[in-house]
Design a protein around this motif. Structure first.
Motif, PDB file in Angstrom:
ATOM      1  N   ALA A  92       0.666  -0.906   0.092  1.00 14.89           N
ATOM      2  CA  ALA A  92      -0.414   0.269   0.157  1.00 14.89           C
ATOM      3  C   ALA A  92       0.705   1.220  -0.179  1.00 14.89           C
ATOM      4  CB  ALA A  92      -1.169   0.074   0.780  1.00 14.89           C
ATOM      5  N   LEU A  93       2.361   1.119   1.082  1.00 10.24           N
ATOM      6  CA  LEU A  93       3.043   2.415   0.478  1.00 10.24           C
ATOM      7  C   LEU A  93       4.512   1.408   0.769  1.00 10.24           C
ATOM      8  CD1 LEU A  93       1.457   3.837   3.925  1.00 10.24           C
ATOM      9  CD2 LEU A  93       0.916   4.951   1.961  1.00 10.24           C
ATOM     10  N   ILE A  94       5.181   2.264   0.156  1.00 12.13           N
ATOM     11  CA  ILE A  94       6.464   2.486  -0.906  1.00 12.13           C
ATOM     12  C   ILE A  94       7.277   3.851   0.758  1.00 12.13           C
ATOM     13  CG2 ILE A  94       6.663   2.903  -2.644  1.00 12.13           C
ATOM     14  CD1 ILE A  94       8.804   1.090  -2.548  1.00 12.13           C
ATOM     15  N   SER A  95       8.799   3.528   0.991  1.00 12.27           N
ATOM     16  CA  SER A  95       8.849   4.870   1.181  1.00 12.27           C
ATOM     17  C   SER A  95      10.481   4.523   0.591  1.00 12.27           C
ATOM     18  CB  SER A  95       8.915   5.439   2.624  1.00 12.27           C
ATOM     19  OG  SER A  95       9.753   4.222   3.522  1.00 12.27           O
ATOM     20  N   ILE A  96      11.182   6.319   0.394  1.00 17.65           N
ATOM     21  CA  ILE A  96      11.830   6.118  -0.096  1.00 17.65           C
ATOM     22  C   ILE A  96      12.895   7.179   0.478  1.00 17.65           C
ATOM     23  CG2 ILE A  96      13.922   7.160  -2.087  1.00 17.65           C
ATOM     24  CD1 ILE A  96      11.437   5.565  -3.906  1.00 17.65           C
ATOM     25  N   ALA A  97      13.929   6.717   1.130  1.00 21.23           N
ATOM     26  CA  ALA A  97      15.392   7.951   1.723  1.00 21.23           C
ATOM     27  C   ALA A  97      16.375   7.574   1.294  1.00 21.23           C
ATOM     28  CB  ALA A  97      14.880   7.507   3.340  1.00 21.23           C
ATOM     29  N   PHE A  98      17.233   8.820   1.047  1.00 19.51           N
ATOM     30  CA  PHE A  98      18.564   8.993   0.720  1.00 19.51           C
ATOM     31  C   PHE A  98      19.143   9.813   1.654  1.00 19.51           C
ATOM     32  CE2 PHE A  98      15.722   9.392  -3.571  1.00 19.51           C
ATOM     33  CZ  PHE A  98      17.296   8.306  -4.420  1.00 19.51           C
ATOM     34  N   ARG A  99      18.234  10.149   2.724  1.00 20.97           N
ATOM     35  CA  ARG A  99      19.517  11.027   4.321  1.00 20.97           C
ATOM     36  C   ARG A  99      18.604  10.386   5.286  1.00 20.97           C
ATOM     37  NH1 ARG A  99      21.631  12.415   0.454  1.00 20.97           N
ATOM     38  NH2 ARG A  99      22.787  14.516   0.238  1.00 20.97           N
ATOM     39  N   HIS A 100      19.079  10.169   6.928  1.00 18.54           N
ATOM     40  CA  HIS A 100      18.783   9.720   7.742  1.00 18.54           C
ATOM     41  C   HIS A 100      17.826  10.901   8.185  1.00 18.54           C
ATOM     42  CE1 HIS A 100      22.712   8.067   8.526  1.00 18.54           C
ATOM     43  NE2 HIS A 100      22.887   7.611   7.542  1.00 18.54           N
ATOM     44  N   ASN A 101      17.483  11.630   7.652  1.00 16.58           N
ATOM     45  CA  ASN A 101      16.496  12.979   8.497  1.00 16.58           C
ATOM     46  C   ASN A 101      15.273  13.628   7.351  1.00 16.58           C
ATOM     47  OD1 ASN A 101      18.380  14.287   6.120  1.00 16.58           O
ATOM     48  ND2 ASN A 101      18.410  15.746   8.015  1.00 16.58           N
ATOM     49  N   HIS A 102      15.021  12.214   6.589  1.00 15.03           N
ATOM     50  CA  HIS A 102      14.162  12.887   5.022  1.00 15.03           C
ATOM     51  C   HIS A 102      13.501  11.618   4.153  1.00 15.03           C
ATOM     52  CE1 HIS A 102      13.032  15.512   1.475  1.00 15.03           C
ATOM     53  NE2 HIS A 102      12.545  15.599   1.811  1.00 15.03           N
ATOM     54  N   ALA A 103      12.280  11.584   4.027  1.00  7.80           N
ATOM     55  CA  ALA A 103      12.557  10.233   3.189  1.00  7.80           C
ATOM     56  C   ALA A 103      10.524  11.062   2.748  1.00  7.80           C
ATOM     57  CB  ALA A 103      11.724   8.938   4.147  1.00  7.80           C
ATOM     58  N   MET A 104      10.099  10.530   1.839  1.00  2.46           N
ATOM     59  CA  MET A 104       8.699  10.603   0.854  1.00  2.46           C
ATOM     60  C   MET A 104       8.533   8.980   0.700  1.00  2.46           C
ATOM     61  SD  MET A 104       7.876  11.472  -2.366  1.00  2.46           S
ATOM     62  CE  MET A 104       7.617  13.503  -2.435  1.00  2.46           C
ATOM     63  N   SER A 105       7.122   9.416   1.714  1.00  2.55           N
ATOM     64  CA  SER A 105       5.706   7.825   1.217  1.00  2.55           C
ATOM     65  C   SER A 105       5.265   7.879   0.219  1.00  2.55           C
ATOM     66  CB  SER A 105       5.522   7.654   3.118  1.00  2.55           C
ATOM     67  OG  SER A 105       4.370   6.599   2.933  1.00  2.55           O
ATOM     68  N   ILE A 106       5.633   6.428  -0.230  1.00  2.00           N
ATOM     69  CA  ILE A 106       4.148   7.246  -1.757  1.00  2.00           C
ATOM     70  C   ILE A 106       3.794   5.728  -2.032  1.00  2.00           C
ATOM     71  CG2 ILE A 106       4.392   7.018  -3.653  1.00  2.00           C
ATOM     72  CD1 ILE A 106       8.361   6.880  -3.552  1.00  2.00           C
ATOM     73  N   ASN A 214       5.983   4.593   7.955  1.00  2.00           N
ATOM     74  CA  ASN A 214       6.550   3.919   6.831  1.00  2.00           C
ATOM     75  C   ASN A 214       8.163   5.058   6.429  1.00  2.00           C
ATOM     76  OD1 ASN A 214       5.819   4.217   2.649  1.00  2.00           O
ATOM     77  ND2 ASN A 214       6.763   2.816   4.045  1.00  2.00           N
ATOM     78  N   GLY A 215       7.522   6.097   6.611  1.00  2.00           N
ATOM     79  CA  GLY A 215       8.607   7.032   6.704  1.00  2.00           C
ATOM     80  C   GLY A 215      10.066   6.729   7.370  1.00  2.00           C
ATOM     81  N   LEU A 216      10.019   6.602   8.598  1.00  2.00           N
ATOM     82  CA  LEU A 216      11.029   6.765   9.894  1.00  2.00           C
ATOM     83  C   LEU A 216      11.365   4.882   9.584  1.00  2.00           C
ATOM     84  CD1 LEU A 216       8.975   7.749  12.819  1.00  2.00           C
ATOM     85  CD2 LEU A 216      10.643   8.964  11.831  1.00  2.00           C
ATOM     86  N   ASP A 217      10.641   3.970   8.916  1.00  7.47           N
ATOM     87  CA  ASP A 217      11.327   3.042   8.808  1.00  7.47           C
ATOM     88  C   ASP A 217      12.223   2.887   7.848  1.00  7.47           C
ATOM     89  OD1 ASP A 217       9.566   1.599  10.649  1.00  7.47           O
ATOM     90  OD2 ASP A 217       8.625   0.203   8.919  1.00  7.47           O
ATOM     91  N   SER A 218      12.155   4.048   6.437  1.00  6.04           N
ATOM     92  CA  SER A 218      13.767   4.392   5.659  1.00  6.04           C
ATOM     93  C   SER A 218      14.403   4.712   6.441  1.00  6.04           C
ATOM     94  CB  SER A 218      13.248   5.037   4.724  1.00  6.04           C
ATOM     95  OG  SER A 218      12.292   3.349   3.453  1.00  6.04           O
ATOM     96  N   CYS A 219      13.763   5.936   6.976  1.00  2.00           N
ATOM     97  CA  CYS A 219      15.129   6.439   7.523  1.00  2.00           C
ATOM     98  C   CYS A 219      15.993   5.608   8.331  1.00  2.00           C
ATOM     99  CB  CYS A 219      14.618   7.809   8.335  1.00  2.00           C
ATOM    100  SG  CYS A 219      13.866   9.397   7.017  1.00  2.00           S
TER     101      CYS A 219
END
Length: 289
Positions: A92-106, A214-219
């Motif tokens: 249902a959601l996928i998150s992407i993070a290139f930094r520890h402090n920033h992600a996007m949940s899609i 979701n976003g925190l998981d990637s971060c």
């Protein structure tokens, strides 16, 4: 507490001794090391009054233009940390993070299917917008990226078998669950545990599996990866880890095919090995004190 006291939660050491464990039972001796990590964290935090909670920004993707803008912000970077949420086994959601402090949940489905509570950030998205988001994601997945994930085998299987993101195959670079097992085979591999020992992120696993979760998981997965890479090098385990991680595609294919298994024999083997491990741990405890 009231912004005056800091608290580091820990399991009471009495749980290591049968006499004080009560009905809950005695914990395995491997938890002694976990207690020590908690006390080390407590001593570190007692040195000042600051409450260093990591500041992380979790963006909620509203449309394909928003997603493109996020990806363009990190154009040229090839090591994203990623995670999916699967209510009722549906991605249902996928998150992407290139930094520890920033992600996007899609969103991968219309968010209103998950919840119609607009106060929690849920909104309706059209089929056309979803198709456009899928196209942007597929373009991104087709790039020469090196993915970091937590038990990524599960995520990849869902994304490939259900959503047909075939370009994800062979893109895993670092799996924090596999690395955790290589570095500390006696410890749990779950993300909530590794988050507690590698980061200062407060426990968030009871917040509900929504955008922020979701976003925190990637971060935190990306942050844990960086610490693990250093530890693997320090312990001389980098090559062994790469071997283990290299079996990712083989295990996915094996799970798809399946194999015959005698459950009764499996249970007996596991029981025998658990008893042997407990005996070894008791002997080690007597020797080490």
């Amino acid at each position: 507490i009231n912004k005056r006291w800091k608290v580091v939660a820990a399991i009471h050491p009495a749980r290591l001794f049968p006499k004080y464990s009560g009905d809950k039972g005695m914990l395995p001796w491997k938890w002694k090391s976990v207690f020590q990590l908690d006390f080390i964290r407590a001593v570190e935090q007692s040195k000042n009054r600051d409450y260093p909670v990591p500041k992380r920004t979790i963006e909620i993707c509203r449309n394909s233009t928003h997603l493109r803008k996020f990806l363009n912000q990190y154009e040229g970077e090839r090591q994203p940390a990623m995670d999916i949420e699967t209510p009722k086994t549906i991605p249902a959601l996928i998150s992407i993070a290139f930094r520890h402090n920033h992600a996007m949940s899609i969103p991968l489905i219309d968010p209103f299917i998950l919840s119609q509570d607009e106060r929690r950030g849920y909104f309706h998205i059209s089929t056309k917008d979803l198709v456009d988001i899928y196209e942007v994601l597929d373009q991104f997945f087709s790039l020469p990226i090196f993915i970091t994930g937590q038990n990524w085998k599960f995520d990849e299987e869902k994304l490939v078998s259900m959503l047909r993101f075939y370009s994800l195959k062979g893109k895993l670079w670092h799996d924090t669950a596999i690395a955790q097992h290589v570095i500390y085979p006696e410890f749990p591999k779950a993300l909530d545990f590794t988050t507690s020992i590698y980061t200062l992120q407060p426990y968030y696993k009871l917040e509900g599996k929504d955008w922020n979760y979701n976003g925190l998981d990637s971060c935190v997965t990306g942050e844990i990866r960086d610490y693990q890479i250093k530890e693997l090098e320090e312990l001389g385990l980098t090559d062994f880890y790469r071997f283990q991680n290299g079996l990712h595609d083989f295990y996915i294919q094996m799970e798809r095919n399946g194999f015959w298994l005698n459950r009764e024999v499996q249970k007996q083997i596991v029981s025998d090995m658990d008893e042997e491990i407990e005996e070894i741990e008791r002997e080690e405890s007597v020797i080490c004190g």
